[in-house]
Design an enzyme around this catalytic site. Sequence first.
Site, PDB file in Angstrom:
ATOM      1  N   HIS A   1       6.128 -11.999   5.936  1.00 59.48           N
ATOM      2  CA  HIS A   1       5.947 -11.631   4.533  1.00 59.48           C
ATOM      3  C   HIS A   1       7.286 -11.342   3.896  1.00 59.48           C
ATOM      4  O   HIS A   1       8.227 -10.883   4.561  1.00 59.48           O
ATOM      5  CB  HIS A   1       5.017 -10.420   4.392  1.00 59.48           C
TER       6      HIS A   1
ATOM      7  N   ILE B   1       0.822  -1.215   0.000  1.00 60.07           N
ATOM      8  CA  ILE B   1       0.000   0.000   0.000  1.00 60.07           C
ATOM      9  C   ILE B   1       0.862   1.273   0.000  1.00 60.07           C
ATOM     10  O   ILE B   1       0.400   2.336  -0.421  1.00 60.07           O
ATOM     11  CB  ILE B   1      -0.977  -0.045   1.202  1.00 60.07           C
TER      12      ILE B   1
HETATM   13  P1  AMP Z   1       7.180  -4.745   7.447  1.00 57.19           P
HETATM   14  O1  AMP Z   1       7.828  -3.480   7.918  1.00 57.19           O
HETATM   15  O2  AMP Z   1       8.173  -5.692   6.825  1.00 57.19           O
HETATM   16  O3  AMP Z   1       6.292  -5.388   8.484  1.00 57.19           O
HETATM   17  O4  AMP Z   1       6.273  -4.297   6.228  1.00 57.19           O
HETATM   18  C1  AMP Z   1       4.896  -4.175   6.295  1.00 57.19           C
HETATM   19  C2  AMP Z   1       4.438  -3.657   4.948  1.00 57.19           C
HETATM   20  O5  AMP Z   1       3.041  -3.856   4.835  1.00 57.19           O
HETATM   21  C3  AMP Z   1       4.711  -2.169   4.738  1.00 57.19           C
HETATM   22  O6  AMP Z   1       5.530  -1.982   3.587  1.00 57.19           O
HETATM   23  C4  AMP Z   1       3.307  -1.582   4.558  1.00 57.19           C
HETATM   24  O7  AMP Z   1       3.274  -0.543   3.617  1.00 57.19           O
HETATM   25  C5  AMP Z   1       2.518  -2.794   4.100  1.00 57.19           C
HETATM   26  N1  AMP Z   1       1.091  -2.767   4.365  1.00 57.19           N
HETATM   27  C6  AMP Z   1       0.491  -2.514   5.551  1.00 57.19           C
HETATM   28  N2  AMP Z   1      -0.848  -2.603   5.433  1.00 57.19           N
HETATM   29  C7  AMP Z   1      -1.094  -2.933   4.133  1.00 57.19           C
HETATM   30  C8  AMP Z   1      -2.283  -3.176   3.378  1.00 57.19           C
HETATM   31  N3  AMP Z   1      -3.489  -3.091   3.930  1.00 57.19           N
HETATM   32  N4  AMP Z   1      -2.153  -3.489   2.067  1.00 57.19           N
HETATM   33  C9  AMP Z   1      -0.928  -3.570   1.502  1.00 57.19           C
HETATM   34  N5  AMP Z   1       0.220  -3.359   2.161  1.00 57.19           N
HETATM   35  C10 AMP Z   1       0.146  -3.043   3.453  1.00 57.19           C
END
Ligand code: AMP
Length: 117
Positions: A101, A32
């Site tokens: 992820h 996102i």
């Molecule tokens: P991390 O810091 O590795 O936990 O990355 C989490 C990622 O999830 C970040 O890059 C956010 O931008 C992404 N993120 C959080 N919520 C969403 C969502 N609803 N849809 C897509 N990406 C998301």
Amino acid sequence: MAAETIFSKIIRREAPADIVYQDDLVTAFRDIHPQAPVHILIVPNKAIPTVNDVQPADEAALGRLFSVAGKLAHEMGIAEDGYRLLVNCNRHGGQVVYHLHMHLLGGRPLGPMLLRP
Ligand code: AMP
């Protein structure tokens, strides 16, 4: 049972997301807040909070993260130039969403792996 995050809702298509791939083990969708022209998150469908929680039974799903990353990199035209795969763990790793992820980042030179302090 791991606590659910927004990613479980995305996997079940109960929350909006731009899903680019899904199978029995993993789901991939656009981040996102993209940090590069291509920024995809590839997640196991099972809610594993962090790499610290990985069990031997998860190996098929985690292996699938890599095969799907390579497939999507080809489809998105970034395979030849290259890309970065990133998995953050816990606070020092910068993890924000506690559903394991893999980030697939590409489409421009990504620079050094870590910012120097
Ligand atoms: P991390 O810091 O590795 O936990 O990355 C989490 C990622 O999830 C970040 O890059 C956010 O931008 C992404 N993120 C959080 N919520 C969403 C969502 N609803 N849809 C897509 N990406 C998301």
